[in-house]
Design a protein around this motif. Structure first.
Motif, PDB file in Angstrom:
ATOM      1  N   GLU A   4       0.783  -1.229   0.447  1.00 25.93           N
ATOM      2  CA  GLU A   4       0.254   0.216  -0.472  1.00 25.93           C
ATOM      3  C   GLU A   4       1.151   1.537   0.301  1.00 25.93           C
ATOM      4  N   ALA A   5       2.283   1.259   1.030  1.00 26.31           N
ATOM      5  CA  ALA A   5       2.746   2.318   0.593  1.00 26.31           C
ATOM      6  C   ALA A   5       3.747   2.043  -0.194  1.00 26.31           C
ATOM      7  N   ASN A   6       3.652   1.465  -1.449  1.00 26.63           N
ATOM      8  CA  ASN A   6       4.655   1.252  -2.340  1.00 26.63           C
ATOM      9  C   ASN A   6       3.832   1.841  -3.608  1.00 26.63           C
ATOM     10  N   ALA A   7       2.535   1.799  -3.726  1.00 28.18           N
ATOM     11  CA  ALA A   7       1.769   2.383  -4.596  1.00 28.18           C
ATOM     12  C   ALA A   7       1.266   3.867  -4.566  1.00 28.18           C
ATOM     13  N   ILE A   8       1.683   4.527  -3.229  1.00 26.33           N
ATOM     14  CA  ILE A   8       1.821   5.557  -2.617  1.00 26.33           C
ATOM     15  C   ILE A   8       2.560   6.500  -3.565  1.00 26.33           C
ATOM     16  N   LEU A   9       4.224   5.651  -3.385  1.00 22.46           N
ATOM     17  CA  LEU A   9       5.418   6.140  -4.130  1.00 22.46           C
ATOM     18  C   LEU A   9       5.483   6.065  -5.683  1.00 22.46           C
ATOM     19  N   GLU A  10       4.322   4.808  -5.810  1.00 18.61           N
ATOM     20  CA  GLU A  10       4.332   5.093  -7.310  1.00 18.61           C
ATOM     21  C   GLU A  10       4.262   6.418  -7.922  1.00 18.61           C
TER      22      GLU A  10
END
Length: 223
Positions: free
Chosen positions: A141-147
């Motif tokens: 979920e955090a990775n999705a925001i960063l991407e």
């Protein structure tokens, strides 16, 4: 006919690469011609990118690639930095010898691009380096925001340029970040990742506004 996902991906790539410039006005007709698509998939792609915050639509001004002022840039980097700090700490818990080897390989490739003065490729590989660390942190979920927000960060660097003077500091930060992950030092990894993000923010802000007004503290000290 190109699909919705094709158009959305192509638009993200063009925004990140500076080919669709920040603040540029875009129309359905122009985009349909650009991507060889009909109006329907272009409209749907625009809806998706509007939801992702990559484009903006204002009454009387049409649709534009997102414009970013100083406050937005600061908020963007501070949000990403908070997430990347958490992920670096988590990555230190999960990092394996294979992960360290992969990160070292990516960093060697980045340095080779810098040595060849291929700064655009170095920026992309720098993104891959941080993607790899973030993936080790095991928080999709955090990775999705960063991407999602990376597209805007890349667009900013392409617009204001990623100067060669920054790369020495990046190499040092990456070296110590890999070391902290190898030692499973979560706090060390978090501190280094946080400082790395702050330096990137300051570097970009100095390019956007090279002569910021003095702060209240600076003014008082000069009196």
């Amino acid at each position: 006919m190109k699909r919705l996902t094709d158009i959305a991906v192509l638009m993200r790539d063009d925004i990140a690469g500076g080919r669709l410039e920040l603040g540029a006005r875009i129309t359905i007709d122009d985009l349909a011609s650009r991507y060889g698509a009909s109006h329907m998939p272009v409209r749907e792609a625009l809806r998706r990118l509007l939801g992702e915050g990559l484009i903006e639509k204002q009454r009387g001004q049409g649709t534009r690639v997102r414009r970013m002022d100083i406050d937005f840039v600061q908020n963007l980097f501070e949000t990403r930095n908070a997430i990347e700090t958490v992920l670096a700490r988590a990555a230190a818990r999960h990092c394996t010898a294979d992960d360290v080897a992969r990160l070292t390989e990516i960093e060697d490739i980045r340095i080779a691009h810098v040595d060849a003065r291929d700064y655009a490729s170095a920026l992309q590989v720098n993104h891959e380096f941080h993607q790899a660390i973030n993936a080790i942190g095991r928080n999709p979920e955090a990775n999705a925001i960063l991407e999602q927000t990376w597209v805007l960060v890349a667009a900013l660097w392409h617009r204001y340029e990623y100067g060669p003077e920054r790369f020495a500091g990046v190499a040092s930060d990456h070296k110590n970040l890999i070391r902290s992950l190898r030692m499973h030092d979560g706090e060390g990894a978090a501190v280094i990742a946080g400082a790395h993000g702050v330096k990137a923010k300051y570097d970009l802000l100095s390019r956007i506004n090279p002569d910021p007004p003095p702060t209240a503290r600076t003014t008082q000290n000069n009196d």
